[in-house]
Design an enzyme around this catalytic site. Structure first.
Site, PDB file in Angstrom:
ATOM      1  N   CYS A 106      59.407 -43.399  16.565  1.00 20.40           N
ATOM      2  CA  CYS A 106      58.009 -43.554  16.145  1.00 20.40           C
ATOM      3  C   CYS A 106      57.695 -45.036  15.898  1.00 20.40           C
ATOM      4  CB  CYS A 106      57.762 -42.749  14.868  1.00 20.40           C
ATOM      5  SG  CYS A 106      56.081 -42.929  14.284  1.00 20.40           S
ATOM      6  N   ARG A 249      51.337 -35.356  25.989  1.00 19.40           N
ATOM      7  CA  ARG A 249      49.905 -35.423  26.292  1.00 19.40           C
ATOM      8  C   ARG A 249      49.541 -34.662  27.550  1.00 19.40           C
ATOM      9  NH1 ARG A 249      49.884 -41.737  25.666  1.00 19.40           N
ATOM     10  NH2 ARG A 249      51.926 -41.268  26.572  1.00 19.40           N
TER      11      ARG A 249
HETATM   12  C1  FMN Z   1      49.133 -39.291  18.865  1.00 21.65           C
HETATM   13  C2  FMN Z   1      50.612 -39.192  19.079  1.00 21.65           C
HETATM   14  C3  FMN Z   1      51.400 -38.688  18.056  1.00 21.65           C
HETATM   15  C4  FMN Z   1      52.796 -38.580  18.228  1.00 21.65           C
HETATM   16  N1  FMN Z   1      53.556 -38.040  17.229  1.00 21.65           N
HETATM   17  C5  FMN Z   1      54.910 -37.936  17.406  1.00 21.65           C
HETATM   18  C6  FMN Z   1      55.743 -37.351  16.417  1.00 21.65           C
HETATM   19  O1  FMN Z   1      55.304 -36.886  15.361  1.00 21.65           O
HETATM   20  N2  FMN Z   1      57.085 -37.312  16.664  1.00 21.65           N
HETATM   21  C7  FMN Z   1      57.623 -37.812  17.821  1.00 21.65           C
HETATM   22  O2  FMN Z   1      58.842 -37.758  18.017  1.00 21.65           O
HETATM   23  N3  FMN Z   1      56.852 -38.340  18.760  1.00 21.65           N
HETATM   24  C8  FMN Z   1      55.519 -38.406  18.596  1.00 21.65           C
HETATM   25  N4  FMN Z   1      54.753 -38.914  19.597  1.00 21.65           N
HETATM   26  C9  FMN Z   1      55.388 -39.320  20.863  1.00 21.65           C
HETATM   27  C10 FMN Z   1      55.435 -38.135  21.822  1.00 21.65           C
HETATM   28  O3  FMN Z   1      56.308 -37.124  21.371  1.00 21.65           O
HETATM   29  C11 FMN Z   1      55.891 -38.589  23.216  1.00 21.65           C
HETATM   30  O4  FMN Z   1      57.156 -39.192  23.081  1.00 21.65           O
HETATM   31  C12 FMN Z   1      54.935 -39.585  23.846  1.00 21.65           C
HETATM   32  O5  FMN Z   1      53.595 -39.166  23.701  1.00 21.65           O
HETATM   33  C13 FMN Z   1      55.235 -39.778  25.334  1.00 21.65           C
HETATM   34  O6  FMN Z   1      55.205 -38.542  26.013  1.00 21.65           O
HETATM   35  P1  FMN Z   1      53.925 -38.041  26.859  1.00 21.65           P
HETATM   36  O7  FMN Z   1      53.574 -39.152  27.810  1.00 21.65           O
HETATM   37  O8  FMN Z   1      54.385 -36.777  27.517  1.00 21.65           O
HETATM   38  O9  FMN Z   1      52.817 -37.807  25.874  1.00 21.65           O
HETATM   39  C14 FMN Z   1      53.379 -39.013  19.439  1.00 21.65           C
HETATM   40  C15 FMN Z   1      52.560 -39.514  20.463  1.00 21.65           C
HETATM   41  C16 FMN Z   1      51.195 -39.596  20.304  1.00 21.65           C
HETATM   42  C17 FMN Z   1      50.343 -40.121  21.434  1.00 21.65           C
END
Ligand code: FMN
Length: 378
Positions: A106, A249
């Site tokens: 994070c 996402r």
């Molecule tokens: C708004 C937001 C909140 C997120 N909250 C968390 C979280 O609580 N824990 C975590 O491990 N990753 C969190 N992430 C990261 C996502 O789990 C993921 O690693 C990241 O969005 C990339 O993957 P994606 O392109 O499939 O979204 C968050 C990402 C976003 C955009």
């Protein structure tokens, strides 16, 4: 590792696909709604503060809330105090966690300034000590996993900081590593680097032996970042050699992406996989997509309350509506914006469905999409 269900320590999942923890987009209602569409191997809670769990703070308990429909479930902890995290992990085990995950990725200031989240990538000794104490606090049947990035900086990514840390963590008993192909400095911008993920996969395989999908044969690495279509899942698996894919996402407007992506993997294996059921499920009809939104909303009302559900739906309807009716959903958004009760939301969804049936053929410049790619924005 196409079409092989993930084996995380002693736990075998139904697929190699995971619903990502995304603060605000992974509550119980979203997890249950996504799971019932098929293909989700594991879903995760939002970030949980162990101190909040241990003192029963309402926010933490809401975030950790789970149910029988929400299995298997990963509960994700953050922080930097090994003893506190170990106690938090015990709480998670006692409250139904199938897997406990430590967040090491994070980038948010509030988390990093307390040395949690991706700050742990700059403090490998602390990260290792956390894993040691948390692992010792949990029964063997519950695997411990970690989620990280490629490093804090581009330099870290170049020297494969994530691969180095991952190897140290698996030495201490971590049973699965999820890696997002970005650095902390990138936050959520820029392309996720599959080459960086591949280097983590190779480092872990060098340490534990190659992961085969069988119990006790290597530690799986799950690739994450920018996966928004079934084709992107196949690309991630092929180009990185990862064992599974985590989608965040990409599922916002496409919660059925998991079943499409699992079906695509089974087909890539030659279509002889025994799990015919999932393979045969494709893109939902437009009416089914509206029903999915309705069920998600009703579950938020049931699991939390109506004001929460109304607030969430207003915030999310643009993204949820993105794959419905070629995303021409302005009247639906307006209906939801003004709705004040559960039945007013139902009425807005019904009117939208009727309107869509009447006008969709004229409005659409393309026929409904049957295959990939899906044009989802981050
Ligand atoms: C708004 C937001 C909140 C997120 N909250 C968390 C979280 O609580 N824990 C975590 O491990 N990753 C969190 N992430 C990261 C996502 O789990 C993921 O690693 C990241 O969005 C990339 O993957 P994606 O392109 O499939 O979204 C968050 C990402 C976003 C955009």
């Amino acid at each position: 590792m196409i079409g092989i269900p993930l084996q995380i320590g002693p736990v075998r999942l139904e697929s190699n696909l995971m619903l990502a923890p995304i603060a605000g987009w992974c509550d119980l209602a979203w997890r249950v709604t996504t799971r019932e569409l098929g293909g989700v191997g594991l879903a995760s809670t939002d970030l949980l503060n162990p101190r909040g769990l241990l003192c029963s703070s309402e926010t933490s308990l809401d975030l950790a809330c789970t149910s029988d429909l929400d299995q298997p479930i990963g509960m994700q902890l953050y922080g930097a105090d090994p003893a506190m995290l170990a106690e938090g992990a015990r709480w998670c085990v006692d409250h139904g966690a199938t897997v406990v995950d430590i967040n090491m990725g994070c980038p948010v200031d509030k988390v990093c300034k307390e040395d949690g989240g991706s700050r742990l990538m700059c403090m490998p000794e602390t990260a290792v000590e956390i894993v040691r104490q948390v692992r010792a606090a949990m029964p063997d049947r519950v695997p411990l996993t970690a989620k990280m990035r490629l490093g804090w900086t581009e330099e870290d990514a170049k020297r494969n900081a994530a691969g180095d840390l991952a190897c140290r963590l698996v030495d201490e008993g971590v049973a699965c590593i999820t890696v997002q192909g970005r650095t902390t400095e990138q936050r959520f911008k820029g392309a996720s680097c599959r080459e960086g993920i591949r280097r983590v996969v190779e480092a872990v395989a060098g340490r534990t032996g190659s992961y085969t999908g069988e119990p006790g044969r290597g530690v799986p690495v799950v690739g994450n970042g920018d996966v928004k279509s079934p084709d992107a899942v196949l690309t991630m698996l092929r180009e990185t050699g990862c064992a599974g894919v985590m989608i965040g996402r990409g599922a916002f407007g496409l919660p059925w992406i998991f079943r499409l992506a699992w079906g695509a993997q089974l087909r890539a294996l030659g279509g002889t996989h025994p799990d015919e059921n999932i393979d045969s499920m494709g893109e939902p009809s437009e009416a089914e997509k509206i029903e999915i939104v309705r069920r998600y909303f009703d579950r938020m009302c049931e699991f939390r309350d109506v004001p929460y559900a109304l607030h969430q739906l207003r915030q999310k309807i643009t993204r949820l509506g993105k794959s419905i009716n070629g995303s021409h959903c302005r009247p639906l958004k307006e209906g939801i914006r003004v709705a004040k009760t559960q039945s007013e939301v139902h009425a807005a969804l019904e009117s939208w469905e009727i309107l869509m049936r009447e006008t969709a053929p004229q409005q659409r410049s393309h026929p409904p999409r049957q295959g990939t790619p899906y044009p989802l924005e981050a």
